[in-house]
Design an enzyme around this catalytic site. Structure first.
Site, PDB file in Angstrom:
ATOM      1  N   LYS A 183       0.710  -1.464  -0.161  1.00 38.66           N
ATOM      2  CA  LYS A 183       0.649   0.796   0.040  1.00 38.66           C
ATOM      3  C   LYS A 183       0.681   1.325   0.115  1.00 38.66           C
ATOM      4  O   LYS A 183       2.541   1.637  -0.265  1.00 38.66           O
ATOM      5  CB  LYS A 183      -0.883   0.068   1.318  1.00 38.66           C
ATOM      6  CG  LYS A 183      -2.191  -1.653   1.553  1.00 38.66           C
ATOM      7  CD  LYS A 183      -2.562  -1.470   0.681  1.00 38.66           C
ATOM      8  CE  LYS A 183      -3.965  -2.418   0.278  1.00 38.66           C
ATOM      9  NZ  LYS A 183      -3.716  -4.155  -0.107  1.00 38.66           N
TER      10      LYS A 183
HETATM   11  C1  PLP Z   1      -5.467  -5.039   0.570  1.00 38.71           C
HETATM   12  C2  PLP Z   1      -5.905  -4.884   0.688  1.00 38.71           C
HETATM   13  C3  PLP Z   1      -7.218  -5.516   1.536  1.00 38.71           C
HETATM   14  C4  PLP Z   1      -6.112  -6.457   2.933  1.00 38.71           C
HETATM   15  O1  PLP Z   1      -5.393  -5.557   3.507  1.00 38.71           O
HETATM   16  P1  PLP Z   1      -4.222  -6.378   4.555  1.00 38.71           P
HETATM   17  O2  PLP Z   1      -3.354  -5.304   5.645  1.00 38.71           O
HETATM   18  O3  PLP Z   1      -3.144  -7.193   3.634  1.00 38.71           O
HETATM   19  O4  PLP Z   1      -5.277  -6.884   5.509  1.00 38.71           O
HETATM   20  C5  PLP Z   1      -8.400  -5.168   1.734  1.00 38.71           C
HETATM   21  N1  PLP Z   1      -9.029  -4.686   1.051  1.00 38.71           N
HETATM   22  C6  PLP Z   1      -8.514  -4.578  -0.124  1.00 38.71           C
HETATM   23  C7  PLP Z   1      -9.192  -3.624  -1.115  1.00 38.71           C
HETATM   24  C8  PLP Z   1      -7.581  -3.982  -0.083  1.00 38.71           C
HETATM   25  O5  PLP Z   1      -6.493  -4.045  -1.069  1.00 38.71           O
END
Ligand code: PLP
Length: 390
Positions: free
Chosen positions: A194
């Site tokens: 992210k």
């Molecule tokens: C990355 C992501 C998640 C999960 O995030 P984590 O922190 O890895 O659990 C959930 N929803 C979306 C849309 C994502 O892009």
């Protein structure tokens, strides 16, 4: 000998799809956390991270979690859904959006997305509502806002809970409000893929004050430990269901270093987004590709996507780019066509836009530190592909 004297020249450096963001003070803060002598959850860096989100977004209450998946699981518990209950969401998303609710026994009901933002099509939500519907989960794909006014109005009319999956949406806004702070609950991710990261990490934003106390209990293994630490009760005890969702202090120390640089990180990624959008505009005008409608300001530089004409054109474009050392990728096998989606969820209506865009979408390299020259190289490589395939 200089490079110029090498007859064939070195191969151009590879451009990776992504790189984890690093800003510089992460190690210093981790060292400080170790010196502080508190490394479990609930320490000073975790509190600083929560205060930062509460101040900067602003959010009524931010609870750090060890992932966005954990935050979504807490949201599903707060939604009090169980077997037979339905939760409306897009199929064009990551598995966590669905599995958090499936763990409670609820059934995800997928509706189609809009072709311009790739977000849930707000016009299709109301027709998907049944007497068993309990919640709506808009996912802000690529950090671009869903139509939150319309979604909140639908939720209001039908007494539904809105949980924003704002995993990709750090510091993106909708009509001046930060994404994740508009629904009753919002979930952020700090996974290394992210914009702002801590390896694994997340936060639950509790925007409905009535759910704050229970959210704290769910995060602390079902105990009122948070109240005990604030001196509000003289002992803590098991009160409710829950799990262990706090991040450790080392993770929070890393994350706080990134929070301090958040504006700069997003600004740099927005600049790359804008450069792609400008540089590819003529290919879009010529009808070779479709670009996102969102401007850099409406997005947050998390993802830059484009749509090729069809699945075959995408496969050829990806092969062309990867052959030139440019790691472009595709995104999401839609959940309704995944094995667990077939078992645990159902689709409302046909998901033709989802199926179509998922077969044509290309994500271009995007990370902090992506240079202007590298963006230009990606654009040139795409232009060369269409030059030959025009
Ligand atoms: C990355 C992501 C998640 C999960 O995030 P984590 O922190 O890895 O659990 C959930 N929803 C979306 C849309 C994502 O892009």
């Amino acid at each position: 000998m200089t490079d110029a004297a090498v007859p064939s020249g070195p191969a151009p450096e590879k451009i990776p799809f992504g790189r984890p963001t690093m800003v510089g003070r992460e190690l210093a803060y981790i060292e400080e956390a170790i010196r502080n002598g508190t490394i479990a959850g609930g320490g000073p860096f975790m509190k600083r991270c929560e205060a930062w989100l509460e101040r900067e977004l602003p959010a009524r209450r931010a609870l750090m979690a060890h992932s966005c998946t954990a935050a979504l699981e807490m949201a599903a518990m707060l939604a009090e859904v169980g077997p037979g209950d339905e939760v409306i969401m897009p199929s064009f998303t990551f598995s966590s959006t669905a599995t958090a609710f499936v763990l409670r026994g609820a059934t995800p009901v997928f509706v189609d997305v809009r072709p311009d933002t790739l977000n849930i099509d707000e016009a299709l939500i109301e027709p998907a509502i049944t007497p068993r519907t309990r919640a709506i989960v808009p996912v802000h794909y690529a950090g671009v806002a869903c139509a939150m006014d319309e979604i909140m109005a639908i939720a209001d009319r039908h007494k539904l809970l809105v949980v924003e999956d704002a995993a990709q949406a750090h510091l993106s806004h909708y009509k001046g409000r930060a994404l994740g702070t508009i629904g009753h609950l919002g979930c952020l991710s700090f996974h290394e893929t992210k914009n702002i990261i801590s390896g694994e990490g997340g936060a639950l934003l509790v925007n409905d004050g009535r759910m704050i106390e229970r959210a704290e209990i769910l995060r602390e293994k079902g105990t009122d430990r948070s109240r005990f630490f604030r001196g509000e009760v003289d002992k803590y005890t098991w009160r409710d269901i829950g799990s262990s969702y706090c991040p450790g202090e080392i993770v929070s120390a890393f994350l706080y270093a990134q929070f301090e640089q958040a504006e700069g990180i997003i600004a740099a990624r927005r600049a790359s987004y804008e450069a792609y959008r400008t540089g590819l505009a003529s290919l879009a005008r010529a009808g070779h590709v479709t670009l996102p409608a969102a401007t850099a300001d409406e997005a947050n530089g998390h993802i830059f996507w484009l749509l090729a004409k069809d699945a075959a054109a995408r496969a050829a474009l990806l092969a062309h780019l990867n052959g030139r050392g440019i790691n472009a990728v595709f995104h999401y096998v839609p959940l309704h066509s995944a094995p667990a989606g077939l078992r645990y969820a159902r689709a409302h209506g046909n998901l033709s836009v989802t199926d179509d865009i998922a077969s044509r979408l290309v994500r271009l390299p995007m990370y902090l530190g992506l240079g202007e020259g590298e963006v230009a190289r990606v654009i040139d490589a795409i232009a060369a592909f269409y030059g030959k395939n025009a």
